[in-house]
Design a protein around this motif. Sequence first.
Motif, short mmCIF file in Angstrom:
data_model
loop_
_atom_site.label_atom_id
_atom_site.label_comp_id
_atom_site.label_asym_id
_atom_site.label_seq_id
_atom_site.Cartn_x
_atom_site.Cartn_y
_atom_site.Cartn_z
N LEU A 144 0.82 -1.20 0.00
CA LEU A 144 0.00 0.00 0.00
C LEU A 144 0.86 1.26 0.00
O LEU A 144 0.61 2.21 -0.75
CB LEU A 144 -0.92 -0.01 1.23
N LEU A 145 1.88 1.27 0.83
CA LEU A 145 2.76 2.43 0.91
C LEU A 145 3.42 2.74 -0.42
O LEU A 145 3.48 3.89 -0.86
CB LEU A 145 3.85 2.20 1.96
N PHE A 146 3.87 1.71 -1.10
CA PHE A 146 4.64 1.92 -2.32
C PHE A 146 3.77 2.30 -3.52
O PHE A 146 4.28 2.54 -4.60
CB PHE A 146 5.48 0.68 -2.64
N THR A 147 2.46 2.34 -3.32
CA THR A 147 1.59 2.84 -4.39
C THR A 147 1.49 4.36 -4.37
O THR A 147 0.76 4.94 -5.17
CB THR A 147 0.16 2.26 -4.28
N VAL A 148 2.24 5.03 -3.46
CA VAL A 148 2.11 6.48 -3.32
C VAL A 148 2.48 7.25 -4.59
O VAL A 148 2.07 8.40 -4.75
CB VAL A 148 2.97 7.01 -2.14
N MET A 149 3.24 6.63 -5.47
CA MET A 149 3.67 7.35 -6.66
C MET A 149 2.60 7.38 -7.75
O MET A 149 2.73 8.13 -8.72
CB MET A 149 4.95 6.71 -7.22
N THR A 150 1.54 6.60 -7.61
CA THR A 150 0.52 6.53 -8.66
C THR A 150 -0.07 7.88 -9.02
O THR A 150 -0.19 8.21 -10.21
CB THR A 150 -0.59 5.54 -8.26
N PRO A 151 -0.48 8.72 -8.05
CA PRO A 151 -1.06 10.01 -8.45
C PRO A 151 -0.10 10.90 -9.21
O PRO A 151 -0.50 11.66 -10.09
CB PRO A 151 -1.48 10.64 -7.11
N LEU B 176 1.47 15.71 -5.16
CA LEU B 176 2.59 15.68 -4.23
C LEU B 176 2.11 15.71 -2.78
O LEU B 176 2.65 15.01 -1.92
CB LEU B 176 3.52 16.86 -4.49
N LEU B 177 1.08 16.50 -2.50
CA LEU B 177 0.54 16.56 -1.15
C LEU B 177 -0.05 15.21 -0.74
O LEU B 177 0.10 14.76 0.39
CB LEU B 177 -0.52 17.66 -1.05
N ALA B 178 -0.72 14.56 -1.69
CA ALA B 178 -1.26 13.24 -1.42
C ALA B 178 -0.14 12.24 -1.14
O ALA B 178 -0.28 11.35 -0.28
CB ALA B 178 -2.10 12.76 -2.61
N ILE B 179 0.97 12.36 -1.84
CA ILE B 179 2.12 11.48 -1.61
C ILE B 179 2.70 11.71 -0.22
O ILE B 179 3.03 10.76 0.50
CB ILE B 179 3.20 11.70 -2.69
N VAL B 180 2.79 12.97 0.19
CA VAL B 180 3.28 13.28 1.54
C VAL B 180 2.39 12.62 2.59
O VAL B 180 2.87 12.04 3.57
CB VAL B 180 3.31 14.81 1.77
N GLY B 181 1.08 12.69 2.38
CA GLY B 181 0.16 12.07 3.31
C GLY B 181 0.32 10.57 3.37
O GLY B 181 0.29 9.96 4.45
N ALA B 182 0.51 9.94 2.22
CA ALA B 182 0.67 8.49 2.19
C ALA B 182 1.97 8.05 2.86
O ALA B 182 2.01 7.07 3.60
CB ALA B 182 0.63 8.00 0.74
N VAL B 183 3.05 8.79 2.61
CA VAL B 183 4.34 8.45 3.21
C VAL B 183 4.30 8.62 4.72
O VAL B 183 4.95 7.89 5.47
CB VAL B 183 5.47 9.30 2.60
N ALA B 184 3.50 9.59 5.19
CA ALA B 184 3.39 9.84 6.62
C ALA B 184 2.76 8.67 7.37
O ALA B 184 2.95 8.52 8.58
CB ALA B 184 2.58 11.11 6.87
#
Length: 284
Positions: A88-95, A118-126
């Motif tokens: 799940l975490l590694f799907t952060v690049m999709t958007p 990018l903001l969505a990626i920050v949220g996912a990585v958090a």
Amino acid sequence: MTYLLATTLLWAFSFSLIGVYLAGQVDPWFSVLTRIALATLVFLPFLRLPQLTLAMTCKLMAIGAVQLGLMYAFYYHSFLYLTVPEVLLFTVMTPLYVTLLNDALDGRFNPGFFMAALLAIVGAVAIRFDGINQGFVLGFAIVQAANLCFASGQVLYKRLMAQNPGLAQHQIFACFYIGALVVALSCYALFGDTTALPQTTTQWTVLVYLGLVASGLGYFAWNKGATLVNVGTLAVMNNLLIPAGILVNVLIWNRDADIWRLTLGGGIIMAALVLNEKYFNKQS
């Protein structure tokens, strides 16, 4: 956006079902083939070929082959190297892939959509960035390949439907699954392990559910939803799957996860969605 939200809730269970009941137990090529074959059966009765030209049929099949066929081929194998939260975490690049691919096809750069992604990626990585196992590098690469396939399919389908607004999507969507089925059949014939078939009723039940519901209804609803929102919203919605999937994994299968990080990351992703809808939507 209703279609995308409903599909997000539907798919939130899929990650854990695969990770708990299928990964490492059932041949991934067989799982992919079964899911796509069942999904094809759902929409085959609705197929109306007179609506389609040969070119349109080929385009739909090609999109299905990439977004579903190739994506599943990578996606299922990632569970052999990663835990459910890691996948799940590694799907952060999709958007980010969604926004960049769309801009590349338009020959322009949209900073608003890019910022939302990018903001969505920050949220996912958090949400989670610990407990990485030894398969990190290979698993990460496999998931990124899946992400690229999924992002490409969404963007291309959205653009194709925008060029053909009069088409009834439920009457042509079987072509999407047929294209994916060609890939799945080829991969299973070449790489499938006939000794690693489902052995329990639970495994068969999970596969049938994933095929008929998560894939059969899910991909149609997601792609139709993609045609009704701007690219920025579509990009952000891709990452809502992460907190939803981890939450289901924690609550039902009691896997370890940092609830505070989940809350923080989910809040950031929701902020990205609101920001895009309120400010960046005007740029679409």
